[in-house]
Write an enzyme that holds these catalytic residues in place. Structure first.
Site, PDB file in Angstrom:
ATOM      1  N   ASP A 160       0.990   2.552   3.762  1.00  0.00           N
ATOM      2  CA  ASP A 160       0.100   3.636   3.317  1.00  0.00           C
ATOM      3  C   ASP A 160       0.882   4.943   3.225  1.00  0.00           C
ATOM      4  O   ASP A 160       0.415   6.018   3.622  1.00  0.00           O
ATOM      5  CB  ASP A 160      -1.113   3.780   4.225  1.00  0.00           C
ATOM      6  N   HIS A 206       0.849  -1.210   0.000  1.00  0.00           N
ATOM      7  CA  HIS A 206       0.000   0.000   0.000  1.00  0.00           C
ATOM      8  C   HIS A 206       0.876   1.248   0.000  1.00  0.00           C
ATOM      9  O   HIS A 206       1.276   1.747   1.046  1.00  0.00           O
ATOM     10  CB  HIS A 206      -0.889  -0.027   1.240  1.00  0.00           C
ATOM     11  N   ASN A 210      -5.018   6.278  -7.145  1.00  0.00           N
ATOM     12  CA  ASN A 210      -5.653   7.614  -7.047  1.00  0.00           C
ATOM     13  C   ASN A 210      -4.699   8.711  -7.518  1.00  0.00           C
ATOM     14  O   ASN A 210      -4.330   9.624  -6.790  1.00  0.00           O
ATOM     15  CB  ASN A 210      -6.159   7.873  -5.622  1.00  0.00           C
TER      16      ASN A 210
END
Length: 382
Positions: A267, A57, A91
């Site tokens: 992340d 991630h 994204n």
């Protein structure tokens, strides 16, 4: 690339030995004591050799947000942190929802020749949650799909995506907000339709309770927690999901001990200072993730073999990679660490363009000294 590493304390998910390791043609060819070789030699005495880390991630921000991070800065930051494989989220701007964008990214990654980057495709076009991407086309380029940053609100879209993930052998990486409710919804859909589901960045005890419930029913799926969600509680700093309570953090650490959480993923979400001032959620942490996690594990009596399992072995297994362990025949993706070195996090020393990390000045433990990918030394800080 050929290389000989001498006198290393070699550790992976199941082993802890002091030995030499011979790397030939990018793979581990021999593990033994007193190996003699004509190849370049490194004396690793006092250091620990473990499988390099795999981040399921990461936000690399290309295309469209290169002022936050670009493929070169992001990958070099990752190598400094001991990572050689990155799963980059979709994204971007434009969103990675079509062949043109994913080919553009993959071509740039190939030219840089740094980390292995697995580019994630979005599940829905433009992350709008309305119309799914062309899975038939995109599955030729990636086996990972996620609308991360946004929740797939439409249950029918989620059902369709999970069903196709089973039929076409890809994975859905799901972002859940509100966390506990959407995790339960997704697991109920999974129970009914089947599929390949990975739950991103859990942070709450209530979410973990749901995960335990479904894992105890033998429903097959995986989940991840970030370094920052186990490192600190009740912090007033914008991340998504938010920093949780002390009770939540304690539950997550126990969930790691009990084997309910499969993966630690960063992340890594770099931002400019201006974007962060405007309340953009995210943390730049890939360079210090290992040290943060190792400190938490050490403080809570969790062995480093478990860290290797969650940061190397399990991600490799989930992604179907020939890495994550130190054994003959496996790819020589390795990291040398000093488990005894303590240091203070300094955001100004980050290679990443993102300096957005609230732990600037915090002391951590365990430092990456060298990162090796396919037998080639790509980062050296001895």
């Amino acid at each position: 690339m050929n290389l000989l590493i001498k006198n290393a304390n070699i550790m992976d998910v199941s082993k802890n030995i002091i030995s030499d390791i011979l790397i030939e043609n990018g793979k581990i060819s021999r593990i033994d004591k007193n190996i003699i070789s004509k190849y370049k030699s490194i004396d690793a005495k006092g250091l620990t050799l473990i499988p390099s880390f795999i981040d399921m991630h990461t936000h690399l921000r290309t295309p469209g947000y290169e002022y936050k991070e670009d493929l070169e800065s992001g990958q070099k930051a990752a190598l400094k942190g001991g990572y050689t494989t990155l799963c980059a989220m979709a994204n971007t701007n434009p969103v990675c929802d079509n062949e043109k964008v994913i080919n553009l990214i993959n071509e740039k990654v190939k030219r840089l020749n740094l980390c292995d980057v697995i580019q994630v495709s979005s599940v829905t076009k433009n992350l709008d949650g309305v119309e799914t991407v062309d899975f038939d086309k995109m599955v030729k380029h990636t086996k990972l799909f996620s609308d991360d940053g946004k929740t797939i609100e439409n249950e029918d879209i989620m059902k369709k995506a999970l069903k196709l993930s089973k039929d076409m052998n890809f994975k859905i990486l799901t972002h859940c907000d509100p966390e506990s409710e959407i995790v339960r919804r997704d697991l109920e859909i999974l129970e009914n339709t089947g599929g390949n589901l990975h739950i991103c960045h859990i942070s709450l005890k209530s979410t973990l309770d749901t995960i335990k419930e479904f894992k105890d029913k033998n429903i097959k799926f995986t989940c991840e927690v970030t370094p920052h969600h186990i490192f600190k509680s009740n912090l007033d700093y914008k991340v998504n999901p938010s920093f949780a309570t002390t009770e939540d953090v304690s539950a997550l650490i126990q969930g790691i001990k009990d084997g309910y959480i499969d993966v630690i993923a960063t992340d890594h979400a770099p931002h400019s200072m201006e974007d962060k001032k405007n309340n953009a959620p995210g943390i730049s942490n890939i360079e210090v993730a290992f040290s943060m996690v190792y400190k938490v594990f050490k403080d809570n009596g969790i062995p480093i073999n478990k860290l290797i399992e969650m940061m190397s072995y399990n991600p490799a297994k989930i992604l179907g990679l020939n890495s994550g362990v130190i054994s003959e025949g496996y790819k020589a993706d390795l990291v040398l660490v000093d488990l005894h070195e303590k240091y203070t996090i300094d955001v100004n020393s980050f290679i990443s363009k993102g300096k957005n990390n609230p732990f600037d000045g915090y002391e951590v433990c365990g430092k990456v000294k060298m990162t090796i990918k396919g037998g080639e030394i790509l980062y050296d800080n001895r």
